[in-house]
Design a protein around this motif. Sequence first.
Motif, PDB file in Angstrom:
ATOM      1  N   LEU A 196       2.531   0.637  -6.888  1.00 12.53           N
ATOM      2  CA  LEU A 196       2.851  -0.709  -6.408  1.00 12.53           C
ATOM      3  C   LEU A 196       1.618  -1.592  -6.024  1.00 12.53           C
ATOM      4  N   PHE A 197       0.619  -0.728  -5.162  1.00 14.30           N
ATOM      5  CA  PHE A 197      -0.626  -1.655  -4.776  1.00 14.30           C
ATOM      6  C   PHE A 197      -1.582  -1.920  -5.724  1.00 14.30           C
ATOM      7  N   LEU A 198      -1.536  -0.764  -6.833  1.00 14.77           N
ATOM      8  CA  LEU A 198      -2.281  -1.065  -7.924  1.00 14.77           C
ATOM      9  C   LEU A 198      -1.861  -2.280  -8.826  1.00 14.77           C
ATOM     10  N   CYS A 199      -0.522  -2.365  -9.203  1.00 10.90           N
ATOM     11  CA  CYS A 199       0.097  -3.363  -9.697  1.00 10.90           C
ATOM     12  C   CYS A 199      -0.302  -4.852  -9.159  1.00 10.90           C
ATOM     13  N   ALA A 200      -0.164  -4.426  -7.770  1.00 11.87           N
ATOM     14  CA  ALA A 200      -0.628  -5.961  -6.914  1.00 11.87           C
ATOM     15  C   ALA A 200      -1.977  -6.360  -7.315  1.00 11.87           C
ATOM     16  N   VAL A 201      -3.053  -5.476  -7.288  1.00 11.08           N
ATOM     17  CA  VAL A 201      -4.373  -5.843  -7.771  1.00 11.08           C
ATOM     18  C   VAL A 201      -4.402  -6.258  -9.287  1.00 11.08           C
ATOM     19  N   ILE A 202      -3.696  -5.968 -10.024  1.00 10.01           N
ATOM     20  CA  ILE A 202      -3.642  -6.190 -11.552  1.00 10.01           C
ATOM     21  C   ILE A 202      -3.159  -7.522 -11.817  1.00 10.01           C
ATOM     22  N   LYS A 254      -0.717  -9.070   6.607  1.00  9.13           N
ATOM     23  CA  LYS A 254       0.465  -9.404   6.920  1.00  9.13           C
ATOM     24  C   LYS A 254       1.663  -8.542   5.509  1.00  9.13           C
ATOM     25  N   GLN A 255       1.089  -9.057   4.490  1.00  5.72           N
ATOM     26  CA  GLN A 255       1.829  -8.718   3.362  1.00  5.72           C
ATOM     27  C   GLN A 255       1.765  -7.229   2.898  1.00  5.72           C
ATOM     28  N   ALA A 256       0.930  -6.466   3.169  1.00  4.89           N
ATOM     29  CA  ALA A 256       0.780  -5.118   2.761  1.00  4.89           C
ATOM     30  C   ALA A 256       1.814  -4.376   3.894  1.00  4.89           C
ATOM     31  N   ALA A 303      -2.759 -10.414  -1.666  1.00  4.10           N
ATOM     32  CA  ALA A 303      -1.842 -10.935  -0.622  1.00  4.10           C
ATOM     33  C   ALA A 303      -0.661 -11.617  -1.483  1.00  4.10           C
ATOM     34  N   GLU A 304      -0.835 -12.417  -2.047  1.00  4.41           N
ATOM     35  CA  GLU A 304      -0.163 -13.378  -3.081  1.00  4.41           C
ATOM     36  C   GLU A 304       0.765 -12.452  -3.775  1.00  4.41           C
ATOM     37  N   SER A 305       0.290 -11.265  -4.550  1.00  5.47           N
ATOM     38  CA  SER A 305       1.190 -10.540  -5.582  1.00  5.47           C
ATOM     39  C   SER A 305       1.961  -9.751  -4.539  1.00  5.47           C
ATOM     40  N   LEU A 306       1.389  -9.138  -3.272  1.00  2.00           N
ATOM     41  CA  LEU A 306       2.132  -8.605  -2.376  1.00  2.00           C
ATOM     42  C   LEU A 306       3.381  -9.096  -1.860  1.00  2.00           C
ATOM     43  N   LYS A 307       3.041 -10.396  -1.475  1.00  2.00           N
ATOM     44  CA  LYS A 307       4.276 -11.098  -0.929  1.00  2.00           C
ATOM     45  C   LYS A 307       5.349 -11.233  -2.004  1.00  2.00           C
ATOM     46  N   ILE A 308       4.981 -11.500  -3.207  1.00  2.00           N
ATOM     47  CA  ILE A 308       5.895 -11.879  -4.199  1.00  2.00           C
ATOM     48  C   ILE A 308       6.972 -10.381  -4.562  1.00  2.00           C
ATOM     49  N   TYR A 309       6.140  -9.313  -4.253  1.00  2.34           N
ATOM     50  CA  TYR A 309       6.783  -7.776  -4.425  1.00  2.34           C
ATOM     51  C   TYR A 309       7.629  -8.051  -3.005  1.00  2.34           C
ATOM     52  N   ALA A 310       7.095  -8.229  -2.030  1.00  2.00           N
ATOM     53  CA  ALA A 310       7.989  -7.959  -0.992  1.00  2.00           C
ATOM     54  C   ALA A 310       9.145  -8.816  -0.619  1.00  2.00           C
ATOM     55  N   ASP A 311       9.222 -10.070  -1.176  1.00  2.00           N
ATOM     56  CA  ASP A 311      10.290 -10.818  -1.155  1.00  2.00           C
ATOM     57  C   ASP A 311      11.081 -10.255  -2.166  1.00  2.00           C
ATOM     58  N   LYS A 312      10.910  -9.765  -3.082  1.00  2.00           N
ATOM     59  CA  LYS A 312      11.821  -9.215  -4.017  1.00  2.00           C
ATOM     60  C   LYS A 312      12.352  -7.960  -3.428  1.00  2.00           C
ATOM     61  N   LEU A 313      11.752  -6.858  -2.970  1.00  2.00           N
ATOM     62  CA  LEU A 313      12.075  -5.749  -2.581  1.00  2.00           C
ATOM     63  C   LEU A 313      13.044  -5.785  -1.216  1.00  2.00           C
ATOM     64  N   HIS A 327     -22.643  -5.063  -6.459  1.00  2.00           N
ATOM     65  CA  HIS A 327     -21.303  -4.546  -6.792  1.00  2.00           C
ATOM     66  C   HIS A 327     -20.353  -4.400  -5.590  1.00  2.00           C
ATOM     67  N   ASN A 328     -19.105  -5.057  -5.746  1.00  2.00           N
ATOM     68  CA  ASN A 328     -18.362  -5.171  -4.311  1.00  2.00           C
ATOM     69  C   ASN A 328     -17.518  -3.962  -4.438  1.00  2.00           C
ATOM     70  N   ASN A 329     -17.714  -3.039  -3.905  1.00  4.17           N
ATOM     71  CA  ASN A 329     -16.733  -1.885  -4.040  1.00  4.17           C
ATOM     72  C   ASN A 329     -15.555  -1.965  -2.839  1.00  4.17           C
ATOM     73  N   TRP A 330     -14.312  -2.037  -3.211  1.00  2.00           N
ATOM     74  CA  TRP A 330     -13.207  -2.844  -2.379  1.00  2.00           C
ATOM     75  C   TRP A 330     -11.950  -2.017  -2.419  1.00  2.00           C
ATOM     76  N   SER A 331     -11.604  -1.623  -1.158  1.00  9.24           N
ATOM     77  CA  SER A 331     -10.160  -0.950  -1.218  1.00  9.24           C
ATOM     78  C   SER A 331      -9.331  -1.359   0.014  1.00  9.24           C
ATOM     79  N   MET A 332      -8.354  -1.065   0.254  1.00  8.35           N
ATOM     80  CA  MET A 332      -7.207  -1.343   1.393  1.00  8.35           C
ATOM     81  C   MET A 332      -6.679  -0.092   1.842  1.00  8.35           C
TER      82      MET A 332
END
Length: 698
Positions: A348-354, A169-171, A469-479, A320-325
């Motif tokens: 931006l997606f990288l920042c969301a993970v950081i 949803k957020q992505a 999802a939470e970081s993406l939500k914060i970004y989407a709210d701002k953008l 090892h949990n190799n993860w991507s979107m």
Amino acid sequence: MKTVSDYFGCMVFDDRVMKATLSSKVYASLKKTIDEGLPLDASVANAVATAMKDWAVSKGATHYTHWFQPLTGITAEKHDSFISPSPDGGVIMEFSGKELIKGEPDASSFPSGGIRATFEARGYTAWDPTSYAFIKGKTLCIPTAFCSYGSEALDKKTPLLRSMEALNKQALRILKLFGNTDVKCVRTSVGPEQEYFLVTKEMYDQRPDLRFTGRTLFGAKPPKGQEMDDHYFGVIKPKVAEFMEDLNEELWKLGILAKTEHNEVAPAQHELAPIYSTTNVATDHNQLTMEIMQKVAAKHGLVCLLHEKPFAGVNGSGKHNNWSMATDTGVNLLSPGDTPYENAQFLLFLCAVIQAVDDYQDLLRISVATAGNDHRLGANEAPPAVVSMFLGDELTAVLEALESGKPYAGTEKTQMKLGVDVLPKFNRDTTDRNRTSPFAFTGNKFEFRMLGSSNSISCANIMLNSAVAESLKIYADKLEKAADFETALHDIICDTIKTHKRILFNGNGYDDSWIKEATEVRGLCNYRTTPDCMPRLLDKKNADMLIGHGVFSDIELKSRCDIMLENYCKTVMIEANTMVLMSSTDIIPAVASYTSDLAKAVNTKKAADSSIACGYELSTLKKLSDLTDSIMIKTEELSEVLEETQKISDIEEQSYAIRDKLLTKMSELRALCDQAETKTAKTYWPYPSYADLLFGVK
Ligand code: ADP
Ligand code: MG
């Protein structure tokens, strides 16, 4: 000869079978459910159920089961046969849409952390059509979610699916802002690398510790361990090779993309990695892989140890949990793009993970916390209990340049200031690898390395998906509100780097100096044990985030915390009990028997010739007799502490008692017994040694 492509997925009711066995209308409707999560209507469900049953029966299946993942971490199944009496006295094979969609196992004995009182035994299982049904033995297994009648999740799949939906949803909100209107959904993918040990069944059977707890509770160091580094990628022994061949075949039949296999660092340790797939499918497949590993091992006279730390002093096993979107249009959102604009989206997606990893370090640590994994995290081989992120030199330089507004000295010397148009083009860095980082960027995915080998990967991915999802939500709210998209985007990226760079660390994560810096200078969390971190699950910050995204309800969260702590306590108490048993009934009698024979030898020798000194016998006799007394006293102490611990009714308090007292007593007893092992003649020692176990599979 049959080739792999002939039998790959032959036990799976996959897309090929669906296409071949369903009418085009039913197929289209099912496909919509799978791809878009739309509910299935009853007539379609009936048609699918019939096709599934006919296919399964043609493959020799007689039963079906709703296959689910209760909170114990293993999978559960209750088999029902397809048979139904026919009027002429015979049977027909039946399976209805209702039976496909919903099951009602008697679930009272699965842990629920108080959600479902035992008198209210019923929970229900609900078909997850996004994960294919498959045949195991003679049973058609239908992947399902497991819920209480109040709709609380009693399993790991439900919150995992919810977390995937939250991230989706957020992505999508973010992607829309970048003009990617063709994207219908974003899914996370996982490739879990699975480590394990193989020992012979014969030796395994002789060790109560392995049988009852999955790990050795005693065992002196072998003369040779992993010092020579000669096992890693070494030649695979014939017996192991036969096992791997058989394992691959079984996994391939189930449509599991087992890809690489090799020896690991420790002797007798190996790894299997599949090709990555959508997170919930990867999770089901990993659960199945662990199960099949054990079954295939048994066929070869071996036992597969999935415990995180089966041997002290030897590397433990992780996952090892190799993860991507990625989008449904095939774009990996963690892959740097070809144009600066794509790179802005990537950043931006990288920042969301950081931001997610920094803000929810504690949840990531919690997601891998078990009694077994506590032995591994922070020991010499696994990532430490401190969560940090590795980005590699190039990306780090890009982020630093962005933050400082200075030119980026990478492939293109571009001033990185306002606006996405001037973000640099950079190549993804595949050269530098850091194997000590708990959370490492590896070119187009992140590798989360803290999972224990026996962990279900759901827990880690639930937390990871939700936090991102939470970081993406914060970004989407701002953008979405921003007057100027590019300025807002640039600000978000710079702010994120500034605020969260403390989590970035490219150095050696195994270094003691890093732990000091991480905790004292950077203020990162260092939860060494499960009792330290688990209660943090309920911290307001964490609960608000998880409940906010609909991943857990308040009551589910509380129950999970209780269950995880209970699991920790039970595990260690069983270990303590096993130690008391082994020490009292095997080890002490064995040493006593040896010392008694030594004493007899002294008498015999002295009787023959009183001038014989009997130096070896007398000195060993003395040392071992003293040790035996100490072992006896320590065993009694352990027994007492165990009894006191068992009496504590508050689960949190009990877990602290275990961490502070019981585990200490256990390691004290172990040290004494291991000392005795090195002094006792091998023929008297009741158990196969570490050397036998680690080098026993030929
Ligand atoms: P290594 O041992 O060097 O970490 P492996 O090849 O053993 O690498 O494992 C890498 C894992 O990562 C494999 O399961 C692979 O399928 C998976 N993987 C590769 N690309 C992606 C991706 N984009 N998303 C998730 N997992 C991935
Ligand atoms: Mg790896």
